[in-house]
Design an enzyme around this catalytic site. Structure first.
Site, mmCIF file in Angstrom:
data_model
loop_
_atom_site.group_PDB
_atom_site.id
_atom_site.type_symbol
_atom_site.label_atom_id
_atom_site.label_comp_id
_atom_site.label_asym_id
_atom_site.label_seq_id
_atom_site.Cartn_x
_atom_site.Cartn_y
_atom_site.Cartn_z
ATOM 1 N N HIS A 300 0.758 -1.248 -0.130
ATOM 2 C CA HIS A 300 -0.001 0.020 -0.012
ATOM 3 C C HIS A 300 0.832 1.177 -0.122
ATOM 4 O O HIS A 300 1.499 1.428 0.921
ATOM 5 C CB HIS A 300 -0.870 0.099 1.334
ATOM 6 C CG HIS A 300 -1.964 1.135 1.414
ATOM 7 N ND1 HIS A 300 -1.605 2.222 1.303
ATOM 8 C CD2 HIS A 300 -3.226 0.903 1.443
ATOM 9 C CE1 HIS A 300 -2.637 3.099 1.535
ATOM 10 N NE2 HIS A 300 -3.817 2.269 1.371
ATOM 11 N N HIS A 343 -0.491 2.873 11.788
ATOM 12 C CA HIS A 343 0.751 3.826 11.925
ATOM 13 C C HIS A 343 0.532 4.759 12.589
ATOM 14 O O HIS A 343 -0.503 5.171 13.318
ATOM 15 C CB HIS A 343 0.907 4.517 10.533
ATOM 16 C CG HIS A 343 -0.269 5.326 9.942
ATOM 17 N ND1 HIS A 343 -1.635 4.504 9.609
ATOM 18 C CD2 HIS A 343 -0.420 6.477 9.668
ATOM 19 C CE1 HIS A 343 -2.129 5.479 8.832
ATOM 20 N NE2 HIS A 343 -1.619 6.863 9.141
ATOM 21 N N GLU A 349 -3.299 14.407 11.023
ATOM 22 C CA GLU A 349 -4.063 14.253 9.953
ATOM 23 C C GLU A 349 -5.725 14.558 10.290
ATOM 24 O O GLU A 349 -6.142 13.617 11.356
ATOM 25 C CB GLU A 349 -4.059 12.498 9.597
ATOM 26 C CG GLU A 349 -2.682 12.010 9.306
ATOM 27 C CD GLU A 349 -2.710 10.349 8.966
ATOM 28 O OE1 GLU A 349 -3.773 9.922 8.830
ATOM 29 O OE2 GLU A 349 -1.566 9.894 9.021
ATOM 30 N N HIS A 374 -6.691 12.624 13.660
ATOM 31 C CA HIS A 374 -5.419 11.637 14.318
ATOM 32 C C HIS A 374 -4.101 12.647 14.417
ATOM 33 O O HIS A 374 -3.690 12.799 13.381
ATOM 34 C CB HIS A 374 -5.385 10.447 13.363
ATOM 35 C CG HIS A 374 -6.517 9.613 13.130
ATOM 36 N ND1 HIS A 374 -6.825 8.980 12.090
ATOM 37 C CD2 HIS A 374 -7.450 9.373 14.253
ATOM 38 C CE1 HIS A 374 -8.030 8.360 12.237
ATOM 39 N NE2 HIS A 374 -8.236 8.513 13.515
ATOM 40 N N HIS A 380 -3.162 4.849 14.715
ATOM 41 C CA HIS A 380 -4.475 4.562 14.154
ATOM 42 C C HIS A 380 -4.325 3.630 12.959
ATOM 43 O O HIS A 380 -3.106 3.238 12.616
ATOM 44 C CB HIS A 380 -5.168 5.864 13.622
ATOM 45 C CG HIS A 380 -4.387 6.773 12.951
ATOM 46 N ND1 HIS A 380 -3.344 7.588 12.975
ATOM 47 C CD2 HIS A 380 -4.668 6.886 11.459
ATOM 48 C CE1 HIS A 380 -3.011 8.210 11.878
ATOM 49 N NE2 HIS A 380 -3.309 7.870 11.008
HETATM 50 FE FE LIG Z 1 -3.075 7.924 8.882
#
Ligand SMILES: [Fe+2]
Length: 455
Positions: A300, A343, A349, A374, A380
């Site tokens: 990803h 992560h 974010e 976050h 999260h």
């Molecule tokens: Fe994130």
């Protein structure tokens, strides 16, 4: 087709490009040839310079425009403090002075539409940091409105460039430099200082804004991707000159200056720019035109692959703010946990949802017009159900996000949250952390002899 199928047609003309030099006139011959400030500009117009950067900024960052207008913008009465009608609500909680800096993961239910508001009175500061007085930081707000701004009223912010992410309704935006129609799935950027007003279509409006106190947005570098991809420069739309001749009506101009509002009055329209040229102007962009790049093998990629606009800091590669989207796209990676990995990020974010469902969250807790935050180094990732499903899915090519558009304001700065966000709006979801990640169970299995060896 890579264009959003809008329900409302846009009646306005645009030029196209990003950071490209523009010149436009509503009347043939209104732009002086070669010189910017002739002794007598054409048609008796006044020449006025609008600076978006220091005069001496490097050439590739220098943003200035020359406006040719009927009356200079300096012609107005003294400014007076201005209070937005608050219906009894204590507006002190809407400034950065009420920021609470907490590490909790936060998620918010969809924010209500305040039908009695307009674009100016219906903005509610939710999160941010820093101060416009020192040109540091950002501010994230929700906005909603059931009314057009009052007749003969304009607004400008001296604080920052405004990125508008419209979630509902249609915004008819009149600026000094021309007109733009903004619909859901389009974004609008209005640089600081430019006067504008917002009229509504047949429906109320709702959305998100990011104010950038430092610098300006630019396109991200493409590196090995090459010369095309992500948001292409040709898809940004820039208004053409459009003016009204009104030197009799009483106009009010509201100014946001270091988070405070002031008002002044003048007897001429602020929208009297007949022609202009330069690099400092508002623009809009249809997110449906974004050219998604992704992995076609395994893993990803970092979400930076979805960056539409970035406002760089002085640290190479680190943004004061990135605007990132998660459009419909194909996932084809093999042997890959396809949703976002777990992560902790040195960047904060803030996420919102324009429409549809976001693939990294199950259970419907992240809804259009809602949000999540976050913060710096707050852990999260996919919730428990998402992890279970993604870990066991058959990995066929699959299109995700059809009918959906999630976005992220990502910043290297630590974000505070206002009292309005945490309490008064009553939108903070209780138990977000508890329901999302505490149900995660251990799947750790190793052969018994290794377990013994470990001891
Ligand atoms: Fe994130």
């Amino acid at each position: 087709m890579p264009v959003t199928p809008f329900a409302v047609q846009d009646p306005y003309e645009y030029n196209t490009g990003f950071a490209s030099y523009q010149e436009t006139t509503a009347v043939p011959g209104a732009l002086p040839i070669a010189c910017n400030s002739p002794q007598k500009p054409p048609y008796g117009l006044y020449a006025e310079k609008l600076s978006g950067t220091a005069f001496t900024a490097p050439r590739d960052r220098n943003l200035q425009s020359w406006l040719y207008r009927i009356i200079p913008s300096a012609s107005h009465a003294d400014f007076e403090p201005y209070s937005v009608p608050s219906k009894g609500q204590d507006l002190r909680g809407l400034t950065s002075s009420s920021y609470k800096f907490i590490p909790d993961q936060l998620r918010f239910d969809p924010f209500d539409i305040e039908e009695s508001s307009d674009f100016l009175t219906g903005r509610r500061l939710l999160s941010g940091c820093g101060s416009p007085s020192t040109k540091t930081g950002i501010a994230i707000s929700m906005f909603s409105a059931g009314n057009s701004m009052p007749s003969k009223q304009a607004f400008y912010s001296a604080d920052g460039d405004l990125l508008v992410v419209l979630q509902h309704g249609v915004m008819d935006v009149r600026t000094e430099l021309g007109r733009l129609l903004v619909r859901p799935n389009e974004i609008l950027v209005i640089p600081r200082g430019i006067r504008y007003r917002v009229d509504l279509g047949s429906e109320a409006i709702r959305g998100y804004t990011l104010e950038l106190y430092d610098g300006h947005f630019q396109l991200p570098e493409l590196g090995p991707i090459g010369s095309n991809g992500l948001a292409n420069a040709r898809d940004f739309q820039i208004p053409v000159a459009a003016y009204e001749e009104d030197t009799e009506s009483k106009w009010s101009v509201v100014c946001q200056f270091n988070e405070q509002l002031f008002i002044t009055h003048q007897e001429h329209s602020p929208f009297d720019v007949v022609a202009w040229h330069g690099l400092y102007y508002p623009f809009k962009y249809d997110l449906g035109r974004f050219n998604v790049i992704g992995s076609t093998s395994f893993d990803h990629p970092d979400p930076s692959i979805y960056t539409v606009l970035t406002a760089p800091s002085n640290t190479p590669g680190m943004a004061i703010a990135d605007f990132v989207i998660f459009p419909p796209r194909w996932l084809v990676q093999e042997d890959t946990f396809r949703p976002p990995w777990y992560h902790r990020n040195t960047m904060a974010e803030f996420m919102g949802l324009i429409c549809g469902d976001y693939d990294a969250k199950s259970g419907g807790g992240f809804k259009p017009a809602g949000a999540s935050l976050h913060n710096v180094m707050s852990s999260h990732g996919g919730d428990s159900d998402t992890h279970h499903k993604a870990s066991n899915d058959k990995l066929e090519p699959r299109k995700i996000g059809t009918g959906s558009m999630a976005f992220m304001f990502e910043t290297s700065l630590m974000l505070g949250v206002t009292d309005w966000g945490l309490t008064w709006s009553k939108k903070r979801q209780a138990g977000y952390q508890e329901h999302s990640w505490q149900p995660l169970k251990s799947h750790f299995t190793i052969p018994e002899h290794l377990r013994s060896h470990d001891k």
